[in-house]
Enzyme design. Structure first.
Site, PDB file in Angstrom:
ATOM      1  CE  LYS A 193      -1.690   3.125   1.965  1.00  6.35           C
ATOM      2  NZ  LYS A 193      -1.543   4.572   1.575  1.00  6.35           N
ATOM      3  CB  CYS A 212      13.066   9.743   7.739  1.00  2.00           C
ATOM      4  SG  CYS A 212      13.735   8.533   6.621  1.00  2.00           S
ATOM      5  CD  GLU A 258      10.477  13.287  10.739  1.00  2.00           C
ATOM      6  OE1 GLU A 258       9.402  12.714  10.950  1.00  2.00           O
ATOM      7  OE2 GLU A 258      11.471  12.727  10.259  1.00  2.00           O
TER       8      GLU A 258
HETATM    9  P1  NAP Z   1       1.965   8.775   7.469  1.00  2.00           P
HETATM   10  O1  NAP Z   1       0.563   9.220   7.650  1.00  2.00           O
HETATM   11  O2  NAP Z   1       2.636   8.059   8.565  1.00  2.00           O
HETATM   12  O3  NAP Z   1       1.985   7.899   6.133  1.00  2.00           O
HETATM   13  C1  NAP Z   1       2.843   6.816   5.825  1.00  2.00           C
HETATM   14  C2  NAP Z   1       2.045   5.701   5.175  1.00  2.00           C
HETATM   15  O4  NAP Z   1       1.130   5.132   6.127  1.00  2.00           O
HETATM   16  C3  NAP Z   1       1.188   6.146   4.004  1.00  2.00           C
HETATM   17  O5  NAP Z   1       1.118   5.127   3.043  1.00  2.00           O
HETATM   18  C4  NAP Z   1      -0.144   6.361   4.688  1.00  2.00           C
HETATM   19  O6  NAP Z   1      -1.229   6.393   3.806  1.00  2.00           O
HETATM   20  C5  NAP Z   1      -0.193   5.176   5.619  1.00  2.00           C
HETATM   21  N1  NAP Z   1      -1.137   5.316   6.725  1.00  2.00           N
HETATM   22  C6  NAP Z   1      -1.641   6.448   7.267  1.00  2.00           C
HETATM   23  N2  NAP Z   1      -2.489   6.159   8.260  1.00  2.00           N
HETATM   24  C7  NAP Z   1      -2.544   4.794   8.357  1.00  2.00           C
HETATM   25  C8  NAP Z   1      -3.242   3.882   9.194  1.00  2.00           C
HETATM   26  N3  NAP Z   1      -4.073   4.302  10.155  1.00  2.00           N
HETATM   27  N4  NAP Z   1      -3.048   2.571   9.015  1.00  2.00           N
HETATM   28  C9  NAP Z   1      -2.213   2.118   8.076  1.00  2.00           C
HETATM   29  N5  NAP Z   1      -1.529   2.938   7.233  1.00  2.00           N
HETATM   30  C10 NAP Z   1      -1.672   4.268   7.383  1.00  2.00           C
HETATM   31  O7  NAP Z   1       2.849   9.988   7.089  1.00  2.00           O
HETATM   32  P2  NAP Z   1       2.363  11.264   6.244  1.00  2.00           P
HETATM   33  O8  NAP Z   1       0.978  11.683   6.618  1.00  2.00           O
HETATM   34  O9  NAP Z   1       2.529  10.945   4.838  1.00  2.00           O
HETATM   35  O10 NAP Z   1       3.401  12.329   6.755  1.00  2.00           O
HETATM   36  C11 NAP Z   1       3.245  12.920   8.052  1.00  2.00           C
HETATM   37  C12 NAP Z   1       4.577  13.100   8.738  1.00  2.00           C
HETATM   38  O11 NAP Z   1       5.243  11.853   8.870  1.00  2.00           O
HETATM   39  C13 NAP Z   1       5.573  13.936   7.978  1.00  2.00           C
HETATM   40  O12 NAP Z   1       5.378  15.296   8.131  1.00  2.00           O
HETATM   41  C14 NAP Z   1       6.871  13.455   8.541  1.00  2.00           C
HETATM   42  O13 NAP Z   1       7.168  14.100   9.751  1.00  2.00           O
HETATM   43  C15 NAP Z   1       6.615  12.016   8.799  1.00  2.00           C
HETATM   44  N6  NAP Z   1       7.157  11.150   7.740  1.00  2.00           N
HETATM   45  C16 NAP Z   1       8.264  10.418   7.999  1.00  2.00           C
HETATM   46  C17 NAP Z   1       8.794   9.604   7.023  1.00  2.00           C
HETATM   47  C18 NAP Z   1       9.999   8.771   7.254  1.00  2.00           C
HETATM   48  O14 NAP Z   1      10.588   8.288   6.314  1.00  2.00           O
HETATM   49  N7  NAP Z   1      10.397   8.526   8.476  1.00  2.00           N
HETATM   50  C19 NAP Z   1       8.214   9.558   5.770  1.00  2.00           C
HETATM   51  C20 NAP Z   1       7.063  10.306   5.525  1.00  2.00           C
HETATM   52  C21 NAP Z   1       6.560  11.078   6.522  1.00  2.00           C
HETATM   53  P3  NAP Z   1      -1.656   7.813   3.164  1.00  2.00           P
HETATM   54  O15 NAP Z   1      -0.632   8.111   2.161  1.00  2.00           O
HETATM   55  O16 NAP Z   1      -2.983   7.585   2.559  1.00  2.00           O
HETATM   56  O17 NAP Z   1      -1.704   8.808   4.294  1.00  2.00           O
END
Ligand code: NAP
Ligand code: MG
Length: 482
Positions: free
Chosen positions: A186, A295, A389
């Site tokens: 996903k 990250c 972050e």
């Molecule tokens: P996120 O919500 O954690 O998304 C990562 C993945 O998880 C996406 O595929 C997301 O789908 C999915 N997801 C979201 N909610 C879920 C749930 N309840 N159950 C299962 N899967 C779920 O991150 P984001 O919203 O894209 O970014 C938010 C923050 O996360 C950023 O501002 C940053 O601080 C951090 N981040 C960190 C990394 C890293 O590499 N460590 C990468 C990206 C973001 P959707 O795409 O549909 O939301």
């Protein structure tokens, strides 16, 4: 994860993949059960460039069933044969380089040279390392009177973010396939197009039907259904710590294996006697690469009080070279832009001094989710912008008094993903790095190594990706006694 600003690639004319209105299950593209779609935007133009299905629980169920059905044959396939499929995939990725780069440039907004050199060439190299590891890895060993076998964990549910869209996918899918696991992916809703290209590449490489399945859609729907599905043996997630915590709890409740790659707030520690100009310039490039959406970015720069003001001037001058719309791309979406600008304002409220950039929209760029490359000086180690972050092009410069103070500040967050140490010599830098609570440290400008284990201490995650350590995540052991 990769240092930026390398503009060495020639312009290429790849085609942006516009999306297929289908999920990839059991070796075929088929319509999703529901009619809902995800619109994909180009963050530089704010225009819709494609769409994909928003899959639901029924699609996820079909994908998991396909993966389970394919598991016995794939796990019994000789590692050498699995290696050959991965090598073919690597070759196809190299052949499609321009299309992959154009697609990531489109859906993420990354400048094309960076989309090519980092978002395309890095995952291609990673795919190659797992082709090699599948062939080389000792899946069987003798321990006294026992024979110990390393066997695949089973069906893997992989959930990936948008920031390095293809790299994050390959860092999970390639070792899982090398290990003999089958996969349901996903990908992030913001960047599903390159995931569809990748599914096509795996099929063309000769991967048997059902071994890899792709369900695009929203995290709380498709992602959650995948995490909770009883047919999934392991969940591998990269993304935010908030979502990672919930996924870890759900997986733990079901006693599934879980791998989590979460956030970071990594320290770039510049010790007395280091080459200050080089350390600051490389440090700024590291943070501004990928518009700060990395990250492992070194978002806190720690400089000794004596050379602090000199470092501030160097950082401001380096930051000024990152013009939004040129070297500095947009951030991924409007929500992220507002979040990043909010953090810059918060930094100022808490006493930081803006020495480059700022929260305002960049001049002459009315369209696109751009944020100015920003350097905050006089940042207090306990303040919000030094603890959380931000995931945008924002660098916090922090002053330290002596080495113990630097260590306390470096280790003073809930995170521990990466970092850097610059010293008068490698030995001094290594001695400091060994005391840091973090999973990776680059010594005096050491470069990212796609075979080195990558992953976090503390709340930056559980498990390691890449190389032999990354492969081990997808294996479980069985011992037979004689
Ligand atoms: P996120 O919500 O954690 O998304 C990562 C993945 O998880 C996406 O595929 C997301 O789908 C999915 N997801 C979201 N909610 C879920 C749930 N309840 N159950 C299962 N899967 C779920 O991150 P984001 O919203 O894209 O970014 C938010 C923050 O996360 C950023 O501002 C940053 O601080 C951090 N981040 C960190 C990394 C890293 O590499 N460590 C990468 C990206 C973001 P959707 O795409 O549909 O939301
Ligand atoms: Mg999200």
């Amino acid at each position: 994860m990769a240092d930026g600003g390398k503009q060495q690639e020639p312009e290429q004319s790849g085609r942006v993949h516009q999306g297929r209105d289908a999920v990839f299950i059991g070796g075929e593209w088929r319509p999703a059960v529901g009619a809902e779609r995800v619109d994909v935007l180009d963050p530089a133009t704010e225009q819709v460039i494609g769409h994909v299905p928003a899959a639901g629980a029924q699609d996820v169920d079909a994908a998991v069933r396909a993966a389970r059905e394919a598991l016995p044959a794939w796990s019994a396939t000789a590692p050498g044969r699995r290696a050959a499929v991965l090598a073919a995939a690597r070759d196809l990725m190299a052949a499609r380089r321009a299309d992959i780069a154009a697609t990531v440039a489109g859906e993420l907004g990354a400048p094309l040279p960076f989309a090519t050199a980092v978002h395309t060439d890095m995952p291609t190299a990673v795919m190659g390392t797992f082709a090699d590891l599948a062939a080389e890895h000792p899946f069987e060993e003798t321990v006294g009177t026992s024979r110990v076998f390393q066997e695949p964990v089973g069906v893997v549910g992989a959930i990936t973010p948008w920031n390095y869209p293809l790299h994050q996918i390959v860092a999970k899918v390639a070792p899982a396939l090398a290990a003999g696991c089958t996969v349901v992916l996903k990908p992030a809703e913001d960047t599903p197009l390159v995931a569809q290209l990748f599914a096509g590449i795996l099929a063309e490489a000769g991967l048997p039907a059902g071994v890899f399945n792709l369900v695009t859609g929203f995290g709380p729907v498709a992602g959650q259904a995948l995490v909770e599905h009883p047919g999934v043996d392991m969940v591998s997630f990269t993304g935010s710590t908030a979502v990672g915590r919930a996924i870890g709890a759900a997986a733990g409740g079901a006693v599934k294996r879980v791998a989590l790659e979460l956030g970071g707030k990594s320290a770039n520690v510049i010790l007395p006697g280091a080459d200050l100009a080089r350390a600051v310039n490389v440090g700024v490039a590291n943070v501004f690469a990928n518009s700060g959406q990395t990250c492992s970015a070194w978002t806190r720069m720690l400089v000794d009080a004596e050379r602090y003001e000199e470092a501030v001037e160097l950082a401001a001058a380096a930051a000024a070279k990152y013009r939004p719309g040129e070297r500095l791309g947009p951030v991924v979406n409007a929500k992220q832009r507002e979040r990043v600008r909010g953090y810059i304002r918060k930094g100022v409220e808490e006493g930081a001094r803006i020495v480059a950039g700022g929260p305002e929209a960049p001049e002459a760029l009315p369209t696109g989710y751009y944020v100015q490359g920003t350097v905050l000086a006089d940042v207090a180690p306990e303040s919000t912008v030094a603890q959380e972050e931000i995931f945008g092009p924002v660098l916090a410069l922090i002053r330290y008094q002596d080495e113990e103070d630097a260590l306390r500040i470096a280790n003073g967050t809930v995170y521990g993903l990466a970092g850097a140490v610059w010293g008068p010599d490698d030995e001094t830098a290594v001695a400091f790095a060994r005391r840091m609570d973090t999973g990776q440290v680059d010594i005096n400008g050491g470069r990212f190594n796609v075979r080195a284990p990558f992953g976090g201490y503390k709340q930056s995650g559980v498990g390691r990706e890449l190389g032999a350590h990354g492969l081990a995540e997808y294996l479980q052991t069985k011992s037979l006694q004689f």
